[in-house]
Scaffold this motif. Structure first.
Motif, PDB file in Angstrom:
ATOM      1  N   TRP A 196      18.548  70.287  57.532  1.00  0.00           N
ATOM      2  CA  TRP A 196      18.469  69.806  58.910  1.00  0.00           C
ATOM      3  C   TRP A 196      17.826  68.430  58.999  1.00  0.00           C
ATOM      4  CZ3 TRP A 196      21.900  71.820  61.741  1.00  0.00           C
ATOM      5  CH2 TRP A 196      22.317  73.129  61.511  1.00  0.00           C
ATOM      6  N   THR A 197      16.815  68.154  58.160  1.00  0.00           N
ATOM      7  CA  THR A 197      16.239  66.805  58.182  1.00  0.00           C
ATOM      8  C   THR A 197      17.238  65.798  57.621  1.00  0.00           C
ATOM      9  OG1 THR A 197      15.098  67.179  56.064  1.00  0.00           O
ATOM     10  CG2 THR A 197      13.815  67.518  58.099  1.00  0.00           C
ATOM     11  N   GLY A 198      18.006  66.195  56.611  1.00  0.00           N
ATOM     12  CA  GLY A 198      19.039  65.304  56.069  1.00  0.00           C
ATOM     13  C   GLY A 198      20.124  65.023  57.087  1.00  0.00           C
ATOM     14  N   SER A 199      20.558  66.065  57.776  1.00  0.00           N
ATOM     15  CA  SER A 199      21.576  65.886  58.823  1.00  0.00           C
ATOM     16  C   SER A 199      21.066  64.969  59.919  1.00  0.00           C
ATOM     17  CB  SER A 199      21.958  67.248  59.421  1.00  0.00           C
ATOM     18  OG  SER A 199      22.503  68.093  58.438  1.00  0.00           O
ATOM     19  N   SER A 200      19.820  65.190  60.324  1.00  0.00           N
ATOM     20  CA  SER A 200      19.220  64.343  61.367  1.00  0.00           C
ATOM     21  C   SER A 200      19.131  62.893  60.914  1.00  0.00           C
ATOM     22  CB  SER A 200      17.821  64.849  61.728  1.00  0.00           C
ATOM     23  OG  SER A 200      17.893  66.157  62.231  1.00  0.00           O
ATOM     24  N   ALA A 201      18.738  62.686  59.667  1.00  0.00           N
ATOM     25  CA  ALA A 201      18.608  61.320  59.147  1.00  0.00           C
ATOM     26  C   ALA A 201      19.960  60.605  59.147  1.00  0.00           C
ATOM     27  CB  ALA A 201      18.004  61.333  57.751  1.00  0.00           C
ATOM     28  N   VAL A 202      21.004  61.282  58.703  1.00  0.00           N
ATOM     29  CA  VAL A 202      22.327  60.651  58.664  1.00  0.00           C
ATOM     30  C   VAL A 202      22.790  60.291  60.079  1.00  0.00           C
ATOM     31  CG1 VAL A 202      24.769  61.044  58.117  1.00  0.00           C
ATOM     32  CG2 VAL A 202      23.009  61.684  56.464  1.00  0.00           C
ATOM     33  N   ILE A 203      22.598  61.202  61.022  1.00  0.00           N
ATOM     34  CA  ILE A 203      22.997  60.938  62.414  1.00  0.00           C
ATOM     35  C   ILE A 203      22.177  59.785  62.998  1.00  0.00           C
ATOM     36  CG2 ILE A 203      22.956  61.900  64.754  1.00  0.00           C
ATOM     37  CD1 ILE A 203      23.656  64.639  63.369  1.00  0.00           C
TER      38      ILE A 203
END
Length: 160
Positions: free
Chosen positions: A104-111
């Motif tokens: 979820w932190t990776g997804s948030s970072a990419v977005i």
């Protein structure tokens, strides 16, 4: 939904498994490579961005801004590819995707990196300085998020 994504990615993961990549590389390759991207490239990109804003020397500001503009898109590309590789690594190891805060932190970072990149299109209008300021602070927040992401990733890597 995570199980469905794993099923979609399983044929790709199965193909990669046939390559005989050693388990330590499958397990730790993503963290090592992304650590380099985040701590080396990311730190440099953030430093150049802030340096271009804070220096009083116009020539230094211009060179720093040019470095930031050249390397930030590469950083985003590497992070997006690394994100994909991290998800695929989990599938290759038969681990759940959506259950980890690291996902979820990776997804948030990419977005958020995508949003931050889109902000640069506002740099030419009447609110140029407002967009630049928002871009700088959002970028710094993303770097902090990526450090949290690293901590969660190490925790995940040690747990599987």
């Amino acid at each position: 939904m995570g199980e469905q994504l794993s099923q979609v990615l399983e044929p790709i993961a199965a193909w990669f498994r046939t390559l005989g990549v050693p388990e330590p590389i499958v397990h730790w390759g993503h963290p090592v490579m992304m650590g380099i991207v985040i701590f080396v490239l990311g730190s440099f990109v953030a430093y150049m961005g802030w340096r271009s804003r804070l220096t009083k020397d116009g020539e230094v500001a211009a060179k720093s801004r040019a470095s930031h503009r050249q390397l930030a898109p590469l950083m985003y590309l590497f992070i997006a590819l690394g994100y994909t590789g991290g998800v695929l690594s989990l599938v290759m190891q038969h681990k759940p995707i959506f259950e980890s805060p690291h996902f979820w932190t990776g997804s948030s970072a990419v977005i958020l990196l995508g949003i931050n990149a889109l902000m640069t299109f506002g740099f030419g209008g009447d609110k140029k300085e407002s967009f630049r300021t928002a871009h700088a602070y959002l970028g710094s927040t993303i770097m902090i998020l990526l450090v949290v992401h690293v901590v969660l990733g190490v925790k995940l890597g040690l747990s599987i």
